[in-house]
Design a protein around this motif. Structure first.
Motif, PDB file in Angstrom:
ATOM      1  N   LEU A   8      28.208  42.858  84.191  1.00  0.00           N
ATOM      2  CA  LEU A   8      28.021  44.227  83.363  1.00  0.00           C
ATOM      3  C   LEU A   8      29.308  44.603  82.636  1.00  0.00           C
ATOM      4  CD1 LEU A   8      26.242  46.076  86.187  1.00  0.00           C
ATOM      5  CD2 LEU A   8      25.361  44.972  84.360  1.00  0.00           C
ATOM      6  N   LEU A   9      30.463  44.352  83.149  1.00  0.00           N
ATOM      7  CA  LEU A   9      31.677  44.800  82.127  1.00  0.00           C
ATOM      8  C   LEU A   9      31.580  43.894  81.155  1.00  0.00           C
ATOM      9  CD1 LEU A   9      34.452  45.210  85.428  1.00  0.00           C
ATOM     10  CD2 LEU A   9      33.312  46.745  83.768  1.00  0.00           C
ATOM     11  N   GLN A  10      31.219  42.728  81.219  1.00  0.00           N
ATOM     12  CA  GLN A  10      31.272  41.707  80.057  1.00  0.00           C
ATOM     13  C   GLN A  10      30.477  42.010  78.872  1.00  0.00           C
ATOM     14  OE1 GLN A  10      31.002  37.654  81.206  1.00  0.00           O
ATOM     15  NE2 GLN A  10      31.305  36.806  79.086  1.00  0.00           N
ATOM     16  N   TRP A  11      29.194  42.449  79.605  1.00  0.00           N
ATOM     17  CA  TRP A  11      28.219  43.097  78.485  1.00  0.00           C
ATOM     18  C   TRP A  11      28.497  44.430  77.733  1.00  0.00           C
ATOM     19  CZ3 TRP A  11      24.439  42.460  75.621  1.00  0.00           C
ATOM     20  CH2 TRP A  11      23.334  43.515  75.223  1.00  0.00           C
ATOM     21  N   ARG A  12      29.358  45.340  78.656  1.00  0.00           N
ATOM     22  CA  ARG A  12      29.766  46.474  78.173  1.00  0.00           C
ATOM     23  C   ARG A  12      30.814  46.192  76.886  1.00  0.00           C
ATOM     24  NH1 ARG A  12      33.488  49.869  81.692  1.00  0.00           N
ATOM     25  NH2 ARG A  12      35.015  48.370  81.160  1.00  0.00           N
ATOM     26  N   ASP A  13      31.774  45.288  77.339  1.00  0.00           N
ATOM     27  CA  ASP A  13      32.803  44.938  76.296  1.00  0.00           C
ATOM     28  C   ASP A  13      32.197  44.411  74.819  1.00  0.00           C
ATOM     29  OD1 ASP A  13      34.607  45.979  78.002  1.00  0.00           O
ATOM     30  OD2 ASP A  13      35.176  43.913  78.756  1.00  0.00           O
ATOM     31  N   ALA A  16      30.501  47.324  72.984  1.00  0.00           N
ATOM     32  CA  ALA A  16      31.668  48.459  72.603  1.00  0.00           C
ATOM     33  C   ALA A  16      32.453  47.762  71.411  1.00  0.00           C
ATOM     34  CB  ALA A  16      32.168  48.967  73.591  1.00  0.00           C
ATOM     35  N   THR A  17      32.922  46.377  71.745  1.00  0.00           N
ATOM     36  CA  THR A  17      33.836  45.860  70.937  1.00  0.00           C
ATOM     37  C   THR A  17      33.231  45.125  69.805  1.00  0.00           C
ATOM     38  OG1 THR A  17      35.430  46.112  72.813  1.00  0.00           O
ATOM     39  CG2 THR A  17      36.048  44.386  70.984  1.00  0.00           C
ATOM     40  N   ASN A  18      32.574  44.244  70.137  1.00  0.00           N
ATOM     41  CA  ASN A  18      31.843  43.294  69.266  1.00  0.00           C
ATOM     42  C   ASN A  18      30.755  43.705  68.343  1.00  0.00           C
ATOM     43  OD1 ASN A  18      33.667  41.252  70.362  1.00  0.00           O
ATOM     44  ND2 ASN A  18      32.072  40.171  71.636  1.00  0.00           N
ATOM     45  N   LEU A  19      29.842  44.343  68.899  1.00  0.00           N
ATOM     46  CA  LEU A  19      28.949  45.149  68.430  1.00  0.00           C
ATOM     47  C   LEU A  19      29.171  46.532  67.746  1.00  0.00           C
ATOM     48  CD1 LEU A  19      25.639  43.946  70.444  1.00  0.00           C
ATOM     49  CD2 LEU A  19      26.817  43.020  68.369  1.00  0.00           C
ATOM     50  N   ARG A  20      30.195  47.213  68.283  1.00  0.00           N
ATOM     51  CA  ARG A  20      30.635  48.476  67.927  1.00  0.00           C
ATOM     52  C   ARG A  20      29.447  49.523  68.128  1.00  0.00           C
ATOM     53  NH1 ARG A  20      35.402  48.606  64.893  1.00  0.00           N
ATOM     54  NH2 ARG A  20      34.788  50.285  63.809  1.00  0.00           N
ATOM     55  N   ARG A  21      28.678  49.467  69.144  1.00  0.00           N
ATOM     56  CA  ARG A  21      27.565  50.394  69.447  1.00  0.00           C
ATOM     57  C   ARG A  21      28.251  51.746  69.896  1.00  0.00           C
ATOM     58  NH1 ARG A  21      23.996  47.843  66.724  1.00  0.00           N
ATOM     59  NH2 ARG A  21      23.033  45.869  67.980  1.00  0.00           N
ATOM     60  N   TYR A  29      22.420  51.126  77.211  1.00  0.00           N
ATOM     61  CA  TYR A  29      22.138  49.802  77.521  1.00  0.00           C
ATOM     62  C   TYR A  29      22.742  49.329  78.894  1.00  0.00           C
ATOM     63  CZ  TYR A  29      20.166  48.461  72.905  1.00  0.00           C
ATOM     64  OH  TYR A  29      19.536  48.499  71.967  1.00  0.00           O
ATOM     65  N   MET A  30      23.999  49.928  79.178  1.00  0.00           N
ATOM     66  CA  MET A  30      24.497  49.417  80.489  1.00  0.00           C
ATOM     67  C   MET A  30      23.717  49.882  81.583  1.00  0.00           C
ATOM     68  SD  MET A  30      27.317  47.767  80.515  1.00  0.00           S
ATOM     69  CE  MET A  30      28.293  48.214  82.027  1.00  0.00           C
ATOM     70  N   ALA A  31      23.080  51.247  81.615  1.00  0.00           N
ATOM     71  CA  ALA A  31      22.188  51.610  82.627  1.00  0.00           C
ATOM     72  C   ALA A  31      20.959  50.709  82.800  1.00  0.00           C
ATOM     73  CB  ALA A  31      21.600  53.035  82.364  1.00  0.00           C
ATOM     74  N   ALA A  32      20.286  50.404  81.906  1.00  0.00           N
ATOM     75  CA  ALA A  32      19.223  49.397  81.857  1.00  0.00           C
ATOM     76  C   ALA A  32      19.411  48.177  82.205  1.00  0.00           C
ATOM     77  CB  ALA A  32      18.629  49.363  80.221  1.00  0.00           C
TER      78      ALA A  32
END
Length: 300
Positions: A8-13, A16-21, A29-32
């Protein structure tokens, strides 16, 4: 840290960082993702990448039994498809076919514009009801950018000190980092200038133009709350939100003869289909006006 937490932490990064959501999108997206990881028991990316349409269908069916609406289910499915696509890249199989699963059919509602008078009254209302004068000037300037220039609230709040003083045209960076030019009316320039003059915070080219009470970036929630207070005082419906001001900008321009292509450019829509909804809005507004004004309709 457990294996699922690491995923989940890797997905969040990545979001936020690569896709700049946006922070809102990252939270959703994290909750889902957390719900799917917990429900499936996946411990690594291989387990997630192996999930198919049947797994997603079962997971969403369980969510729907909890009262999830069609619109929320469609958003959740989009988030989960993005997660599984990322899982495939992590396992070295980015070209593997994604789960073939359609979201629920959504009924597309029409935006609810406010009248020009109501838009101006709302902007003045947030200024009058603010606890400090500079905060009122700030919120009024933001609303003028939404209604007078058609900006999204995130676009208005992304402006920095480098963007002022405003000229006749403003270059706005919208969704997908796509830039567009937006004409700025004198009233909008004046509202922003009044805020800058009243603000207790120094104007820094590298810092956000619109500041919160403690000097940090202004949270859109604060503007939404200010507008909620103003619309209640004015007796306006709950549909009179900051985003409704952008809808009103588009609807009123269309009503004055603007063509769809020009309107698409001003709004920063990727496709003309997103802009065409305003033709329905305008027709709906005209029909309501006719029904309220026509003697025969009024009599009936």
């Amino acid at each position: 840290m457990t294996a699922p937490e690491g995923l989940l932490l890797q997905w969040r990064d990545h979001l936020a960082t690569n896709l700049r959501r946006s922070p809102h999108t990252v939270r959703a997206y994290m909750a889902a993702a957390k719900r799917l990881v917990n429900a499936s028991g996946a411990q690594d990316w291989n387990a997630l990448a192996a999930l198919g349409a049947r797994d997603l269908r079962g997971h969403l069916a369980s969510r729907r039994s909890e009262g999830l609406s069609n619109a929320s289910a469609a958003c959740e499915l989009s988030a989960l498809k993005a997660l599984l696509a990322f899982a495939r890249t992590q396992t070295g199989s980015p070209d593997a076919p994604p789960p073939r699963l359609r979201g629920p059919r959504l009924k597309k509602g029409l935006p609810r514009p406010v009248t020009p008078d109501d838009a101006e009254n709302l902007a003045d209302g947030v200024a009058a009801m603010a606890r400090e004068g500079w905060i009122g000037a700030r919120d009024r300037a933001v609303l003028y950018l939404l209604y007078g220039a058609g900006l999204r609230i995130a676009e208005a709040l992304s402006l920095t000190g480098a963007d002022v003083p405003l000229g006749e045209v403003l270059v706005v960076t919208g969704k997908g980092r796509k830039q567009r030019q937006v004409p700025i009316l004198p009233q909008v320039r004046e509202a922003v200038a009044e805020y800058i003059a009243a603000s207790p915070w120094p104007l820094d080219k590298a810092e956000p133009l619109f500041r919160g009470a403690k000097g940090g970036p202004l949270n859109p929630g604060m503007v939404q709350k200010a507008m909620a207070r103003a619309r209640k005082a004015l007796g306006l419906p709950d549909t009179a939100t900051p985003h409704a001001l952008r809808h009103s900008f588009a609807t009123h321009l269309l009503g004055e003869g603007a063509d769809l292509r020009s309107l698409q450019e001003l709004l920063g829509h990727a496709s003309l289909g997103s802009t065409q909804i305003y033709t329905k809005v305008d027709a709906n507004t005209l029909l309501e006006t006719y029904r309220s004004a026509h003697p025969r309709e009024a009599k009936d």
